[in-house]
Design an enzyme around this catalytic site. Structure first.
Site, PDB file in Angstrom:
ATOM      1  CD  GLU A  85       6.112   3.128 -11.750  1.00  0.00           C
ATOM      2  OE1 GLU A  85       5.173   3.825 -11.290  1.00  0.00           O
ATOM      3  OE2 GLU A  85       6.691   3.488 -12.883  1.00  0.00           O
ATOM      4  CE  LYS A 263       2.262   5.358 -13.758  1.00  0.00           C
ATOM      5  NZ  LYS A 263       3.492   4.821 -13.423  1.00  0.00           N
ATOM      6  CG  ASP A 279     -11.142   6.800  -2.078  1.00  0.00           C
ATOM      7  OD1 ASP A 279     -10.718   6.369  -2.794  1.00  0.00           O
ATOM      8  OD2 ASP A 279     -12.411   6.828  -1.758  1.00  0.00           O
ATOM      9  CG  HIS A 377      11.764   3.481 -14.465  1.00  0.00           C
ATOM     10  ND1 HIS A 377      11.238   3.428 -13.276  1.00  0.00           N
ATOM     11  CD2 HIS A 377      11.157   2.503 -14.976  1.00  0.00           C
ATOM     12  CE1 HIS A 377      10.082   2.356 -13.320  1.00  0.00           C
ATOM     13  NE2 HIS A 377      10.158   1.965 -14.273  1.00  0.00           N
TER      14      HIS A 377
HETATM   15  C1  LIG Z   1      16.275   8.073 -10.342  1.00  0.00           C
HETATM   16  C2  LIG Z   1      16.932   9.277 -10.744  1.00  0.00           C
HETATM   17  C3  LIG Z   1      16.496  10.104  -9.196  1.00  0.00           C
HETATM   18  C4  LIG Z   1      18.506   9.284 -10.670  1.00  0.00           C
HETATM   19  O1  LIG Z   1      19.108  10.650 -10.694  1.00  0.00           O
HETATM   20  P1  LIG Z   1      20.451  11.230 -10.563  1.00  0.00           P
HETATM   21  O2  LIG Z   1      20.495  12.653 -10.803  1.00  0.00           O
HETATM   22  O3  LIG Z   1      21.071  10.083 -11.433  1.00  0.00           O
HETATM   23  O4  LIG Z   1      20.828  10.811  -9.067  1.00  0.00           O
HETATM   24  P2  LIG Z   1      22.087  11.255  -8.390  1.00  0.00           P
HETATM   25  O5  LIG Z   1      22.544   9.557  -8.091  1.00  0.00           O
HETATM   26  O6  LIG Z   1      22.971  12.108  -8.778  1.00  0.00           O
HETATM   27  O7  LIG Z   1      21.725  11.444  -6.901  1.00  0.00           O
HETATM   28  C5  LIG Z   1      21.086  12.942  -6.608  1.00  0.00           C
HETATM   29  C6  LIG Z   1      20.140  12.811  -5.484  1.00  0.00           C
HETATM   30  O8  LIG Z   1      18.889  11.882  -5.916  1.00  0.00           O
HETATM   31  C7  LIG Z   1      18.241  11.166  -4.932  1.00  0.00           C
HETATM   32  N1  LIG Z   1      18.459   9.757  -5.548  1.00  0.00           N
HETATM   33  C8  LIG Z   1      19.300   9.178  -6.346  1.00  0.00           C
HETATM   34  N2  LIG Z   1      19.087   7.796  -6.279  1.00  0.00           N
HETATM   35  C9  LIG Z   1      18.297   7.415  -5.268  1.00  0.00           C
HETATM   36  C10 LIG Z   1      17.913   6.340  -4.591  1.00  0.00           C
HETATM   37  N3  LIG Z   1      18.234   5.221  -5.124  1.00  0.00           N
HETATM   38  N4  LIG Z   1      17.133   6.229  -3.528  1.00  0.00           N
HETATM   39  C11 LIG Z   1      16.770   7.529  -2.930  1.00  0.00           C
HETATM   40  N5  LIG Z   1      17.176   8.860  -3.552  1.00  0.00           N
HETATM   41  C12 LIG Z   1      17.994   8.542  -4.398  1.00  0.00           C
HETATM   42  C13 LIG Z   1      19.152  11.707  -3.702  1.00  0.00           C
HETATM   43  O9  LIG Z   1      18.504  12.486  -3.117  1.00  0.00           O
HETATM   44  C14 LIG Z   1      20.342  12.173  -4.449  1.00  0.00           C
HETATM   45  O10 LIG Z   1      21.021  12.855  -3.624  1.00  0.00           O
HETATM   46  P3  LIG Z   1      21.837  12.353  -2.309  1.00  0.00           P
HETATM   47  O11 LIG Z   1      20.951  12.072  -1.186  1.00  0.00           O
HETATM   48  O12 LIG Z   1      22.954  11.236  -2.623  1.00  0.00           O
HETATM   49  O13 LIG Z   1      22.867  13.702  -1.863  1.00  0.00           O
HETATM   50  C15 LIG Z   1      16.333  10.340 -11.777  1.00  0.00           C
HETATM   51  O14 LIG Z   1      17.097   9.597 -13.015  1.00  0.00           O
HETATM   52  C16 LIG Z   1      14.998  10.455 -11.833  1.00  0.00           C
HETATM   53  O15 LIG Z   1      14.479  11.074 -11.202  1.00  0.00           O
HETATM   54  N6  LIG Z   1      14.399   9.582 -12.843  1.00  0.00           N
HETATM   55  C17 LIG Z   1      12.968   9.742 -12.937  1.00  0.00           C
HETATM   56  C18 LIG Z   1      12.431   8.536 -12.539  1.00  0.00           C
HETATM   57  C19 LIG Z   1      10.779   8.327 -12.397  1.00  0.00           C
HETATM   58  O16 LIG Z   1      10.132   9.543 -12.857  1.00  0.00           O
HETATM   59  N7  LIG Z   1      10.157   7.384 -12.269  1.00  0.00           N
HETATM   60  C20 LIG Z   1       8.984   7.200 -12.330  1.00  0.00           C
HETATM   61  C21 LIG Z   1       8.541   5.909 -13.131  1.00  0.00           C
HETATM   62  S1  LIG Z   1       8.328   6.522 -14.808  1.00  0.00           S
HETATM   63  C22 LIG Z   1       6.667   6.851 -14.791  1.00  0.00           C
HETATM   64  O17 LIG Z   1       5.934   6.013 -14.257  1.00  0.00           O
HETATM   65  C23 LIG Z   1       6.302   8.157 -15.228  1.00  0.00           C
HETATM   66  C24 LIG Z   1       6.632   8.949 -16.331  1.00  0.00           C
HETATM   67  C25 LIG Z   1       8.025   9.029 -16.440  1.00  0.00           C
HETATM   68  O18 LIG Z   1       6.340   8.189 -17.523  1.00  0.00           O
HETATM   69  C26 LIG Z   1       5.739  10.245 -16.474  1.00  0.00           C
HETATM   70  C27 LIG Z   1       6.255  10.927 -17.637  1.00  0.00           C
HETATM   71  O19 LIG Z   1       6.457  10.368 -18.685  1.00  0.00           O
HETATM   72  O20 LIG Z   1       6.048  12.505 -17.444  1.00  0.00           O
HETATM   73  N1  LIG Z   2     -17.313   8.988  -4.120  1.00  0.00           N
HETATM   74  C1  LIG Z   2     -16.330   8.921  -3.030  1.00  0.00           C
HETATM   75  O1  LIG Z   2     -15.168   9.491  -3.128  1.00  0.00           O
HETATM   76  C2  LIG Z   2     -16.809   8.100  -1.823  1.00  0.00           C
HETATM   77  C3  LIG Z   2     -15.887   8.020  -0.629  1.00  0.00           C
HETATM   78  N2  LIG Z   2     -16.211   7.071   0.376  1.00  0.00           N
HETATM   79  C4  LIG Z   2     -15.475   7.070   1.336  1.00  0.00           C
HETATM   80  O2  LIG Z   2     -15.794   7.822   2.268  1.00  0.00           O
HETATM   81  C5  LIG Z   2     -14.716   7.808   3.304  1.00  0.00           C
HETATM   82  C6  LIG Z   2     -14.266   9.240   4.093  1.00  0.00           C
HETATM   83  O3  LIG Z   2     -15.758   9.639   4.442  1.00  0.00           O
HETATM   84  P1  LIG Z   2     -15.470  10.764   5.644  1.00  0.00           P
HETATM   85  O4  LIG Z   2     -16.887  11.439   5.744  1.00  0.00           O
HETATM   86  O5  LIG Z   2     -14.313  11.755   5.646  1.00  0.00           O
HETATM   87  O6  LIG Z   2     -15.353   9.924   6.769  1.00  0.00           O
HETATM   88  P2  LIG Z   2     -16.228   9.669   8.297  1.00  0.00           P
HETATM   89  O7  LIG Z   2     -17.636   9.836   8.052  1.00  0.00           O
HETATM   90  O8  LIG Z   2     -15.662   8.397   8.720  1.00  0.00           O
HETATM   91  O9  LIG Z   2     -15.528  10.961   9.250  1.00  0.00           O
HETATM   92  C7  LIG Z   2     -16.070  12.048   9.037  1.00  0.00           C
HETATM   93  C8  LIG Z   2     -16.923  12.434  10.308  1.00  0.00           C
HETATM   94  O10 LIG Z   2     -15.829  12.472  11.472  1.00  0.00           O
HETATM   95  C9  LIG Z   2     -16.555  13.364  12.488  1.00  0.00           C
HETATM   96  N3  LIG Z   2     -15.567  14.354  12.841  1.00  0.00           N
HETATM   97  C10 LIG Z   2     -14.649  14.106  14.085  1.00  0.00           C
HETATM   98  N4  LIG Z   2     -13.622  15.052  14.009  1.00  0.00           N
HETATM   99  C11 LIG Z   2     -13.675  15.741  12.960  1.00  0.00           C
HETATM  100  C12 LIG Z   2     -12.867  16.805  12.507  1.00  0.00           C
HETATM  101  N5  LIG Z   2     -11.946  17.464  13.099  1.00  0.00           N
HETATM  102  N6  LIG Z   2     -13.404  17.301  11.119  1.00  0.00           N
HETATM  103  C13 LIG Z   2     -14.225  16.743  10.430  1.00  0.00           C
HETATM  104  N7  LIG Z   2     -15.168  15.819  10.944  1.00  0.00           N
HETATM  105  C14 LIG Z   2     -14.713  15.119  12.226  1.00  0.00           C
HETATM  106  C15 LIG Z   2     -17.578  14.000  12.008  1.00  0.00           C
HETATM  107  O11 LIG Z   2     -19.023  13.969  12.338  1.00  0.00           O
HETATM  108  P3  LIG Z   2     -19.595  12.487  12.941  1.00  0.00           P
HETATM  109  O12 LIG Z   2     -18.680  11.573  13.692  1.00  0.00           O
HETATM  110  O13 LIG Z   2     -20.881  13.059  13.221  1.00  0.00           O
HETATM  111  O14 LIG Z   2     -19.825  11.647  11.416  1.00  0.00           O
HETATM  112  C16 LIG Z   2     -17.706  13.672  10.293  1.00  0.00           C
HETATM  113  O15 LIG Z   2     -18.684  13.762   9.467  1.00  0.00           O
HETATM  114  C17 LIG Z   2     -13.530   7.248   2.654  1.00  0.00           C
HETATM  115  O16 LIG Z   2     -13.354   5.923   3.133  1.00  0.00           O
HETATM  116  C18 LIG Z   2     -14.173   7.126   1.178  1.00  0.00           C
HETATM  117  O17 LIG Z   2     -13.240   5.795   0.598  1.00  0.00           O
HETATM  118  C19 LIG Z   2     -17.720   6.910   0.492  1.00  0.00           C
HETATM  119  C20 LIG Z   2     -18.697   7.158  -0.456  1.00  0.00           C
HETATM  120  C21 LIG Z   2     -18.254   7.722  -1.907  1.00  0.00           C
END
Ligand SMILES: CC(C)(COP(=O)([O-])OP(=O)([O-])OC[C@H]1O[C@@H](n2cnc3c(N)ncnc32)[C@H](O)[C@@H]1OP(=O)([O-])[O-])[C@@H](O)C(=O)NCCC(=O)NCCSC(=O)C[C@@](C)(O)CC(=O)[O-]
Ligand SMILES: NC(=O)C1=CN([C@@H]2O[C@H](COP(=O)(O)OP(=O)(O)OC[C@H]3O[C@@H](n4cnc5c(N)ncnc54)[C@H](OP(=O)(O)O)[C@@H]3O)[C@@H](O)[C@H]2O)C=CC1
Length: 425
Positions: A85, A263, A279, A377
């Site tokens: 997006e 969202k 995940d 946007h």
């Molecule tokens: C689009 C902006 C950022 C413009 O915002 P602006 O204030 O016009 O930006 P600007 O041109 O003055 O620039 C200010 C800074 O913004 C950043 N910036 C600015 N442009 C860029 C770019 N192209 N790429 C990367 N960074 C950018 C950048 O950090 C920049 O600083 P600089 O680096 O130039 O010193 C602003 O209007 C904004 O934040 N809009 C909101 C956008 C948004 O939320 N999009 C999500 C999609 S809509 C949605 O899915 C969710 C929603 C909205 O429905 C959720 C809700 O309803 O609550």
């Molecule tokens: N409802 C849900 O959200 C569900 C999600 N999933 C999926 O499960 C996956 C994640 O499972 P997850 O259990 O995290 O993954 P893994 O089982 O792959 O890894 C965890 C295992 O790694 C070992 N391990 C090694 N180092 C570490 C450490 N530093 N800290 C913790 N554990 C360590 C542990 O023992 P050991 O090696 O003995 O296992 C641990 O159980 C995702 O892909 C997810 O999509 C699956 C089912 C349901």
């Protein structure tokens, strides 16, 4: 249904990815160009795709962009975000830049405790069953820890027990929660294995029948929190601040608005979750369930004004992400993204993700309370619309710039501009 459109492709799962693609192409009537595109999209990745999922035929590239300007707990961090997006990443860059003067985001986290549920049925005395389970606490600890000694070695393992009697349409059920510290793993596999190992014992001890044994995605024992202060002059003054607060109160009171507001938060959260191979469905399910925990679906974030009149935002949400399991460890893009983030623990990753969610919410609220979402946007979306109507090479910028200049980003207009551009008129 004729054979040509049947969804039954016998033995598809036993074929190589190439042979699978051919079989699907025949069945779906794909032309050579489409088949070549699907092959190209997975070039260099098809073996991994084939290991990660079943019946793999291709892969789908989602853009990864970098959010700049983020300071989290006093440390600058570059944040990779995987999203299709436009304007999502720009919004985070913008929001993070505007709170740099106050030090960026401050975070905290509860620790990585996940719960698995075991459902106990057919007991006429569910309260009695509840207490019988509590009496076995130490045996339960031994069974759970014995199931995953490696997790225990890393400092994780069984932590606590919760037993609830839940009223359902078929009467009361006793629901056991095992609470497990899963350290740097998301932990689904670890807690599911423990729940499955424990269930027969629970049945033996209580006389109840066990049915489901699965983790809960309402990970309310594993929350991360972020807060930040946006100075008035970075927001655009008191009127913008007040309008942003009104926008927040609207979301907190009305589920129709809360769904959109949340969202927006998930635009940021899911993008980092995906970029790190975690995940997204688990995080999204937990986030929305947590937002409805009062029995009323509300804003995930909170917005206030501090004593100096600045805008203060905070976000607390379940954040069950790991560095160990799932695709994180085996996906090279996820590994590179983790390196960009510079995270060494799942705890730090969780905190950064929540900070990004808060930044995203600020960006959307500020845009909505000022110019409206379309200006920022749609300006960034203009290139997508140019692509959609078939613009290539230099045509893409030319069409997008013309759409922006006219202040209307619409496909029919883009088509018209492209046609005229090609005709040289
Ligand atoms: C689009 C902006 C950022 C413009 O915002 P602006 O204030 O016009 O930006 P600007 O041109 O003055 O620039 C200010 C800074 O913004 C950043 N910036 C600015 N442009 C860029 C770019 N192209 N790429 C990367 N960074 C950018 C950048 O950090 C920049 O600083 P600089 O680096 O130039 O010193 C602003 O209007 C904004 O934040 N809009 C909101 C956008 C948004 O939320 N999009 C999500 C999609 S809509 C949605 O899915 C969710 C929603 C909205 O429905 C959720 C809700 O309803 O609550
Ligand atoms: N409802 C849900 O959200 C569900 C999600 N999933 C999926 O499960 C996956 C994640 O499972 P997850 O259990 O995290 O993954 P893994 O089982 O792959 O890894 C965890 C295992 O790694 C070992 N391990 C090694 N180092 C570490 C450490 N530093 N800290 C913790 N554990 C360590 C542990 O023992 P050991 O090696 O003995 O296992 C641990 O159980 C995702 O892909 C997810 O999509 C699956 C089912 C349901």
């Amino acid at each position: 249904m004729s054979d040509a459109t049947s969804s039954r492709i016998e033995g598809l799962h036993k074929m190589t990815p190439d042979a699978r693609l051919e079989a699907v192409a025949r069945q779906a009537g794909l032309d050579n160009e489409m088949v070549a595109n699907l092959k190209d999209a997975a070039k260099g990745h098809i073996e991994l795709a084939d290991r990660l999922v079943e019946n793999a035929v291709s892969a789908m590239a989602i853009p990864v962009g970098i959010a700049t300007n983020m300071i989290v707990d006093g440390r600058d961090v570059l944040v990779p975000m995987a999203t299709e997006e436009s304007s999502v990443i720009a919004a985070v860059c913008n929001a993070a830049k505007r709170c740099r003067p106050t030090g960026g985001f401050v975070t905290s986290a509860s620790g990585p405790v996940m719960a698995a549920q075991i459902q106990l049925l057919s007991a006429s005395d569910p309260e009695n069953v509840r207490l019988k389970v509590f009496e076995r606490m130490e045996e339960i600890r031994e069974i759970c820890d014995g199931t995953d000694p490696l997790l225990v070695k890393f400092g994780g393992g069984f932590r606590d027990l919760e037993v609830r009697v839940v009223e359902t349409a078929e009467g009361p059920m006793t629901i056991v929660h095992i609470l497990v510290d899963t350290r740097d793993a998301m932990g689904a596999n670890a807690v599911n294995s423990m729940a499955e190992a424990l269930a027969p014992k629970l049945a033996e001890w209580t006389g109840a029948r066990t049915l489901l044994r699965i983790l809960s995605n309402l990970a309310d024992r594993r929350v991360a929190r972020a807060r930040a202060v946006w100075p008035l002059d970075e927001i655009g003054g008191p009127q913008v601040r007040d309008d942003m607060l009104s926008a927040y109160r609207f979301a907190d009171a009305d589920p129709y608005r809360a769904a959109t507001h949340n969202k927006g938060i998930m635009n940021g959260v899911s993008a980092v979750v995906l970029a790190t191979g975690n995940d997204t469905r688990a995080i999204e399910a937990g986030a929305h369930a947590y937002a409805a925990r009062d029995g009323h679906y509300r804003s995930m974030s909170r917005w206030e004004m501090d004593a100096d009149g600045n805008l203060v935002g905070s976000l607390e949400m379940p954040m069950a992400v790991g560095l160990i399991g799932g695709a994180t460890k085996i996906h090279p893009t996820a590994q590179a993204n983790l390196k960009v983030l510079g995270v060494e623990t799942a705890d730090r990753l969780a905190r950064i993700i929540v900070a990004v969610g808060l930044a995203q919410n600020f960006g959307a609220l500020r845009a909505l309370a000022t110019t409206g979402i379309q200006k920022g946007h749609m300006a960034l979306h203009a290139q997508n619309v140019a692509l959609m109507v078939g613009a290539v090479g230099e045509e893409i910028d030319a069409v997008a710039n013309e759409l922006k200049a006219r202040g209307v980003v619409r496909q029919d207009l883009a088509e018209d501009i492209l046609t005229k551009l090609r005709a040289g008129t």
